[in-house]
Write an enzyme that holds these catalytic residues in place. Structure first.
Site, PDB file in Angstrom:
ATOM      1  N   LEU A   8       0.865  -1.181   0.000  1.00  0.00           N
ATOM      2  CA  LEU A   8       0.000   0.000   0.000  1.00  0.00           C
ATOM      3  C   LEU A   8       0.896   1.223   0.000  1.00  0.00           C
ATOM      4  CD1 LEU A   8      -3.225   0.642   2.043  1.00  0.00           C
ATOM      5  CD2 LEU A   8      -1.498   2.431   1.810  1.00  0.00           C
ATOM      6  N   GLY A  11      -0.276   8.688  -1.284  1.00  0.00           N
ATOM      7  CA  GLY A  11       0.114   9.838  -2.100  1.00  0.00           C
ATOM      8  C   GLY A  11       0.525   9.475  -3.506  1.00  0.00           C
ATOM      9  N   SER A  14       0.592  11.682  -8.035  1.00  0.00           N
ATOM     10  CA  SER A  14       1.652  12.264  -8.872  1.00  0.00           C
ATOM     11  C   SER A  14       3.006  11.978  -8.231  1.00  0.00           C
ATOM     12  CB  SER A  14       1.448  13.786  -9.017  1.00  0.00           C
ATOM     13  OG  SER A  14       1.580  14.420  -7.745  1.00  0.00           O
ATOM     14  N   GLY A  15       4.065  12.399  -8.928  1.00  0.00           N
ATOM     15  CA  GLY A  15       5.407  12.409  -8.366  1.00  0.00           C
ATOM     16  C   GLY A  15       5.930  11.068  -7.886  1.00  0.00           C
ATOM     17  N   TYR A 143       8.868  22.644   7.517  1.00  0.00           N
ATOM     18  CA  TYR A 143       8.819  21.421   6.713  1.00  0.00           C
ATOM     19  C   TYR A 143       9.866  20.417   7.192  1.00  0.00           C
ATOM     20  CZ  TYR A 143       9.324  18.277   2.731  1.00  0.00           C
ATOM     21  OH  TYR A 143       9.417  17.156   1.951  1.00  0.00           O
TER      22      TYR A 143
END
Length: 250
Positions: A8, A11, A14-15, A143
């Protein structure tokens, strides 16, 4: 005859996540590719690929996804959001929002799969963080903090799960100008920037978009995740991308 292994991946719209899902499917694995808003057009039609909705910040969404996914052999926590800007330009609500996805979402997904891994005494969790945790960089304090927390979480978790033969590893991608991640981070800043940092911010943005120096490609991350999942001898931290390898001194 044994069944193909199942991973699994969060996200996957994309990318890095999208490329990683493709890579595992190409290698014969069953892939549960999750996205906040499922899109059937981003991955090839295959009996090895299932696309499920998942919001890693929503406990109900996590429970429904894990139930629908069935038995898993590996979890790749790839879902994440970016922020590139000064600390003065983000509210505490914004900080919490970043941590909800990048840090707490990773922990919540890990908690959701651990019972089956522990009982079966088999399974792998790979958390995708960032090479910015290897070297302090400006405008990335919040971040970096959200990803560095995952690094510490992962390294400690690996020790407590080792007696159950469950492996936990990290993949640290470098800078990837070719993905939508940086653009999404910049859009998230709109309306909340601090003018005193505007010139500095533009210089940093230019450096982030620069492709004349070593960068990371999505395929680099897919290969690193594959190695971390399938090779029991993989190190705790696997840098992904030429720039990440340089930061890690490899």
């Amino acid at each position: 005859m044994s069944h193909p292994s199942t991973v699994l991946i969060t996200g996957c719209s994309s990318g890095f996540g999208l490329e990683t899902a493709r890579h595992f499917a190409d290698q014969g694995w069953r892939v549960v590719a999750t996205m906040r808003t499922p899109r059937e057009d981003v991955l090839p039609r295959s009996d090895r690929i299932r696309i499920l909705p998942l919001d890693v910040t929503d406990p109900g969404s996590i429970a429904r996804c894990i139930d629908a996914a069935g038995p898993l052999d590996a979890l790749v926590n790839n879902a994440g959001v970016g922020w590139l800007g000064p600390v003065e330009g983000i509210t505490l609500a914004g900080v919490r929002d970043l941590f909800e996805t990048n840090t707490f979402g990773t922990i919540a997904m890990t908690q959701a799969v651990l019972p089956q891994f522990r009982l079966r005494r088999s399974g792998v969790v790979v958390n995708v963080t960032s090479s910015v945790t290897l070297l302090p960089l400006p405008l990335l304090a919040v971040y970096t903090a959200s990803k560095a927390a995952v690094n510490a979480f992962t390294e400690s978790l690996a020790l407590e799960l080792a007696p159950f033969d469950v492996r936990v590893r990290l993949v640290l991608p470098g800078r990837a100008p070719g993905t939508s991640f940086g653009d999404n981070a910049r859009r998230r800043m709109e309306g909340s920037d601090h003018g005193a940092y505007s010139d500095f911010r533009e210089r940093v943005f230019a450096a982030v978009r620069d492709t004349s120096t070593p960068v990371t490609h999505a395929a680099d991350v897919a290969e690193a995740v594959w190695h971390a999942v399938t090779d029991p001898s993989a190190p705790m931290r696997t840098p992904a991308g030429a720039d990440a390898l340089a930061l890690a001194g490899r």
